[in-house]
Design a protein around this motif. Structure first.
Motif, PDB file in Angstrom:
ATOM      1  N   GLY A 103      40.601  60.095  63.873  1.00 29.63           N
ATOM      2  CA  GLY A 103      40.415  61.443  63.350  1.00 29.63           C
ATOM      3  C   GLY A 103      40.846  61.507  61.895  1.00 29.63           C
ATOM      4  N   TRP A 104      40.799  60.368  61.217  1.00 33.42           N
ATOM      5  CA  TRP A 104      41.318  60.226  59.852  1.00 33.42           C
ATOM      6  C   TRP A 104      40.338  60.808  58.844  1.00 33.42           C
ATOM      7  N   LYS A 105      40.820  61.724  58.021  1.00 35.02           N
ATOM      8  CA  LYS A 105      39.991  62.327  56.979  1.00 35.02           C
ATOM      9  C   LYS A 105      40.810  62.457  55.696  1.00 35.02           C
ATOM     10  N   LYS A 106      40.205  62.024  54.598  1.00 37.24           N
ATOM     11  CA  LYS A 106      40.839  62.250  53.295  1.00 37.24           C
ATOM     12  C   LYS A 106      40.337  63.598  52.788  1.00 37.24           C
ATOM     13  N   THR A 107      40.925  64.648  53.300  1.00 33.98           N
ATOM     14  CA  THR A 107      40.490  65.997  52.966  1.00 33.98           C
ATOM     15  C   THR A 107      41.023  66.455  51.619  1.00 33.98           C
ATOM     16  N   GLY A 108      42.127  65.864  51.194  1.00 33.62           N
ATOM     17  CA  GLY A 108      42.848  66.439  50.068  1.00 33.62           C
ATOM     18  C   GLY A 108      43.588  67.681  50.523  1.00 33.62           C
ATOM     19  N   SER A 109      44.617  68.051  49.773  1.00 36.07           N
ATOM     20  CA  SER A 109      45.405  69.217  50.156  1.00 36.07           C
ATOM     21  C   SER A 109      45.487  70.207  49.012  1.00 36.07           C
ATOM     22  N   LEU A 110      45.625  71.466  49.380  1.00 28.63           N
ATOM     23  CA  LEU A 110      45.801  72.549  48.425  1.00 28.63           C
ATOM     24  C   LEU A 110      47.071  73.310  48.784  1.00 28.63           C
ATOM     25  N   LEU A 111      48.051  73.288  47.891  1.00 28.56           N
ATOM     26  CA  LEU A 111      49.210  74.166  48.020  1.00 28.56           C
ATOM     27  C   LEU A 111      48.885  75.420  47.227  1.00 28.56           C
ATOM     28  N   VAL A 112      48.832  76.559  47.888  1.00 29.35           N
ATOM     29  CA  VAL A 112      48.259  77.767  47.312  1.00 29.35           C
ATOM     30  C   VAL A 112      49.342  78.774  46.937  1.00 29.35           C
ATOM     31  N   SER A 113      49.219  79.356  45.750  1.00 22.66           N
ATOM     32  CA  SER A 113      50.167  80.373  45.292  1.00 22.66           C
ATOM     33  C   SER A 113      49.490  81.729  45.193  1.00 22.66           C
ATOM     34  N   LYS A 114      50.275  82.784  45.407  1.00 20.02           N
ATOM     35  CA  LYS A 114      49.755  84.148  45.275  1.00 20.02           C
ATOM     36  C   LYS A 114      50.383  84.894  44.103  1.00 20.02           C
ATOM     37  N   THR A 115      51.519  84.410  43.620  1.00 18.05           N
ATOM     38  CA  THR A 115      52.237  85.112  42.560  1.00 18.05           C
ATOM     39  C   THR A 115      52.386  84.215  41.334  1.00 18.05           C
ATOM     40  N   ALA A 116      52.739  84.826  40.220  1.00 18.38           N
ATOM     41  CA  ALA A 116      52.954  84.063  38.989  1.00 18.38           C
ATOM     42  C   ALA A 116      54.115  83.090  39.136  1.00 18.38           C
ATOM     43  N   ASP A 117      55.171  83.505  39.832  1.00 17.00           N
ATOM     44  CA  ASP A 117      56.322  82.621  40.033  1.00 17.00           C
ATOM     45  C   ASP A 117      55.944  81.403  40.865  1.00 17.00           C
ATOM     46  N   GLU A 118      55.177  81.625  41.925  1.00 10.88           N
ATOM     47  CA  GLU A 118      54.736  80.508  42.760  1.00 10.88           C
ATOM     48  C   GLU A 118      53.820  79.575  41.974  1.00 10.88           C
ATOM     49  N   SER A 119      52.956  80.140  41.143  1.00 10.46           N
ATOM     50  CA  SER A 119      52.063  79.309  40.331  1.00 10.46           C
ATOM     51  C   SER A 119      52.858  78.442  39.363  1.00 10.46           C
ATOM     52  N   ALA A 120      53.894  79.003  38.787  1.00  9.98           N
ATOM     53  CA  ALA A 120      54.743  78.227  37.882  1.00  9.98           C
ATOM     54  C   ALA A 120      55.430  77.093  38.634  1.00  9.98           C
ATOM     55  N   MET A 121      55.873  77.377  39.849  1.00  7.95           N
ATOM     56  CA  MET A 121      56.509  76.340  40.668  1.00  7.95           C
ATOM     57  C   MET A 121      55.508  75.228  40.991  1.00  7.95           C
ATOM     58  N   LEU A 122      54.272  75.586  41.295  1.00  4.97           N
ATOM     59  CA  LEU A 122      53.264  74.579  41.627  1.00  4.97           C
ATOM     60  C   LEU A 122      52.865  73.757  40.407  1.00  4.97           C
ATOM     61  N   ARG A 123      52.848  74.374  39.242  1.00  3.54           N
ATOM     62  CA  ARG A 123      52.567  73.600  38.020  1.00  3.54           C
ATOM     63  C   ARG A 123      53.641  72.538  37.816  1.00  3.54           C
ATOM     64  N   ARG A 124      54.891  72.906  38.070  1.00  2.00           N
ATOM     65  CA  ARG A 124      55.983  71.932  37.951  1.00  2.00           C
ATOM     66  C   ARG A 124      55.829  70.820  38.981  1.00  2.00           C
ATOM     67  N   ARG A 125      55.409  71.189  40.181  1.00  2.00           N
ATOM     68  CA  ARG A 125      55.215  70.182  41.238  1.00  2.00           C
ATOM     69  C   ARG A 125      54.103  69.205  40.862  1.00  2.00           C
ATOM     70  N   VAL A 126      53.013  69.720  40.319  1.00  2.00           N
ATOM     71  CA  VAL A 126      51.915  68.859  39.881  1.00  2.00           C
ATOM     72  C   VAL A 126      52.414  67.863  38.835  1.00  2.00           C
ATOM     73  N   GLU A 127      53.181  68.351  37.874  1.00  2.00           N
ATOM     74  CA  GLU A 127      53.710  67.479  36.825  1.00  2.00           C
ATOM     75  C   GLU A 127      54.652  66.435  37.415  1.00  2.00           C
ATOM     76  N   GLU A 128      55.506  66.871  38.322  1.00  2.00           N
ATOM     77  CA  GLU A 128      56.491  65.978  38.935  1.00  2.00           C
ATOM     78  C   GLU A 128      55.816  64.877  39.742  1.00  2.00           C
ATOM     79  N   LEU A 129      54.836  65.234  40.568  1.00  2.00           N
ATOM     80  CA  LEU A 129      54.175  64.241  41.411  1.00  2.00           C
ATOM     81  C   LEU A 129      53.225  63.371  40.605  1.00  2.00           C
ATOM     82  N   SER A 130      52.672  63.910  39.527  1.00  2.00           N
ATOM     83  CA  SER A 130      51.834  63.094  38.645  1.00  2.00           C
ATOM     84  C   SER A 130      52.660  61.984  38.022  1.00  2.00           C
ATOM     85  N   GLN A 131      53.895  62.282  37.687  1.00  2.00           N
ATOM     86  CA  GLN A 131      54.790  61.272  37.111  1.00  2.00           C
ATOM     87  C   GLN A 131      55.115  60.163  38.103  1.00  2.00           C
TER      88      GLN A 131
END
Length: 492
Positions: free
Chosen positions: A160-188
């Motif tokens: 049942g293996w699928k490379k679907t990719g994942s989306l961590l979704v934000s609804k607020t500006a604060d959550e979006s800022a947190m996700l931008r930091r996460r993207v940068e952190e995991l990209s590193q």
């Protein structure tokens, strides 16, 4: 000097020992309904449906057939969830040891079969104690999927293996800022990651509707699997060693005691309800949230007390079959899931054990399409003891929460979907510090523990299995086992 270790799990629960029949079957549903609930790892299922899904039929080893064979093995594993199964697999593939697998029920009757199947890095944090174990485990899952493909098989069909990719979704500006930091952190850390604005998301997930300040962290390499297909594949592989006399399954046969010769620190056998399984090298206990009470039952020695703070954390998932009018391209999870820790244990001074507050409920939106095309929605967390009753109010809460992100679902009535829905109820093995116990049990020379993965059992299974196998075989561990050791956490 006695080793002082205190049991804090509910002593009235019998671990993988069979629960009382009235508790076990209290809410079995009529056979014509497609709603069902499952109990978690090491427990007997409350009900089980095997109609449309490609579920495996467990091999049932009768006590009479086993009695005629040798009941001596190098390693005896208690618990046949994904952790126990993969430990058996790793030992069989990497050594010439013989393995017995023991369970009061059978695989996928508990936590393993009740989960969502995410193999994600998106919501993990670099630098934490679990990061290396997660990365190693995911590497092993990806290697397994690739090896299946190289053999001319389809990992989607097999696992049942699928490379679907994942989306961590934000609804607020604060959550979006947190996700931008996460993207940068995991990209590193070398992961492919990208922040998508609400406009960018339209092409990726047209059904996902967010306000202007929202967005999503996109991780295209994240995967998911189907637990039932994966377990069937692992079981089939393990059973190939049966003809060599290296593997046997003892399902529907709860462990009831550990046998220590004299007052030795070595366990020589595992006593089950039907037989005695002699262990020449090691005993591994991988019984999920029942591990604490199981250890209490197995170790009845005045010189040993054990404190395993593993609690059952109840969760609901809603699965809608054949939902043709709706499609998701990726696995989706709201940003708040990362800090999904609001359900807490209310400590009391009661001598009868811990008391749980039923109102400590948290719900975060998760959504994906499984290998069969069903819509899988969640998820809730609740510390309410070993209660596995379906709570319709929680299902309604999940439906409403998901509708805030996927408003097209609001056009459907949850009541109208009753005949095509499946409800999964499970008990995650929760540990307050968030890390599983993986390692040797202090006071014993050959008893190992692998439990407390909460909602990450599937994700961390192969790394955990490799670590336990290396410990049993006295090989160097690929990942530092120190953060998961029992000594210093529940042994002092």
């Amino acid at each position: 000097m006695a080793l002082k270790i205190t049991i804090s799990s509910n002593p009235n629960t019998n671990g993988v020992l069979a629960p009382p029949p009235n508790k076990l079957h209290a809410h079995l549903l009529p056979s014509n309904q497609k709603i069902f609930a499952r109990r978690l790892l090491g427990s007997t299922p409350l009900s089980l449906k095997r109609s449309k899904r490609n579920w495996h039929a467990p091999l049932r080893v009768s006590s009479s057939s086993q009695a005629s064979a040798s009941n001596s093995f190098d390693v005896v594993i208690i618990g046949a969830g994904i952790i126990g199964l993969t430990i058996a697999r790793h030992l069989l593939l990497s050594s010439d040891l013989s393995v017995a697998l023991v369970d009061a029920a059978f695989p996928c009757s508990g936590a393993t079969g009740a989960g969502q199947g995410y193999i994600w890095k998106a919501h993990k944090s670099p630098g934490t104690d679990k990061w290396e174990l997660m990365m190693r485990s995911h590497q092993l899952w990806e290697s397994l999927a690739k090896s299946i493909q190289l053999q001319g098989m389809d990992p989607l069909e097999v696992l049942g293996w699928k490379k679907t990719g994942s989306l961590l979704v934000s609804k607020t500006a604060d959550e979006s800022a947190m996700l931008r930091r996460r993207v940068e952190e995991l990209s590193q850390e070398g992961l492919r990651a990208e922040f998508l604005s609400t406009n960018d998301l339209l092409s990726e997930e047209p059904e996902l509707v967010l306000e202007k300040e929202g967005g999503a962290a996109f991780f295209p390499d994240d995967c998911q699997l189907d637990a039932h297909r994966t377990v069937a594949f692992i079981e089939k592989g393990n059973r190939r060693f049966t003809v060599e006399g290296r593997y046997a399954e003892f399902y529907h046969d709860p462990a009831i005691g550990l046998v220590r010769p004299g007052n030795s620190c070595e366990v020589g056998a595992v006593q089950t309800s039907k037989t005695t399984l002699h262990s020449k090298k090691a005993v591994v206990i991988a019984a999920g949230c029942w591990t604490g009470s199981l250890m209490h039952d197995l170790i009845k020695q005045p010189d040993i007390e054990l404190d395993l703070p593993i609690k059952p954390r109840k969760g609901h998932l809603l699965v809608i079959e054949n939902f043709k009018s709706f499609k998701l391209n990726h696995g989706i999870m709201e940003a708040g899931y990362v800090n999904h820790q609001s359900a807490t244990l209310k400590a009391t001074a009661s001598d009868s054990g811990p008391v749980y507050n039923a109102q400590d409920l948290s719900v975060s939106m998760t959504a994906t399409m499984d290998a069969s095309g069903s819509l899988v929605l969640g998820s809730s967390r609740q510390l309410v003891g070993f209660n596995t009753e379906v709570d319709e109010s929680v299902i309604n809460h999940i439906w409403q929460r998901v509708g805030e992100f996927l408003p097209a679902l609001r056009q459907e009535s949850l009541e109208d979907l009753r005949q095509s829905r499946e409800i999964r109820v499970g008990l995650r093995p929760y540990i307050p510090d968030g890390k599983p116990f993986i390692g040797l049990v202090p006071g014993f020379s050959n008893v190992f523990l692998a439990a407390g993965h909460e909602g990450e059992g599937l994700s961390l299974a192969l790394g955990t299995a490799e670590m336990i196998a290396d410990m049993v075989l006295t090989n160097p561990c690929k990942v530092d086992p120190a953060p998961f050791a029992l000594l210093g956490r529940c042994f002092h």
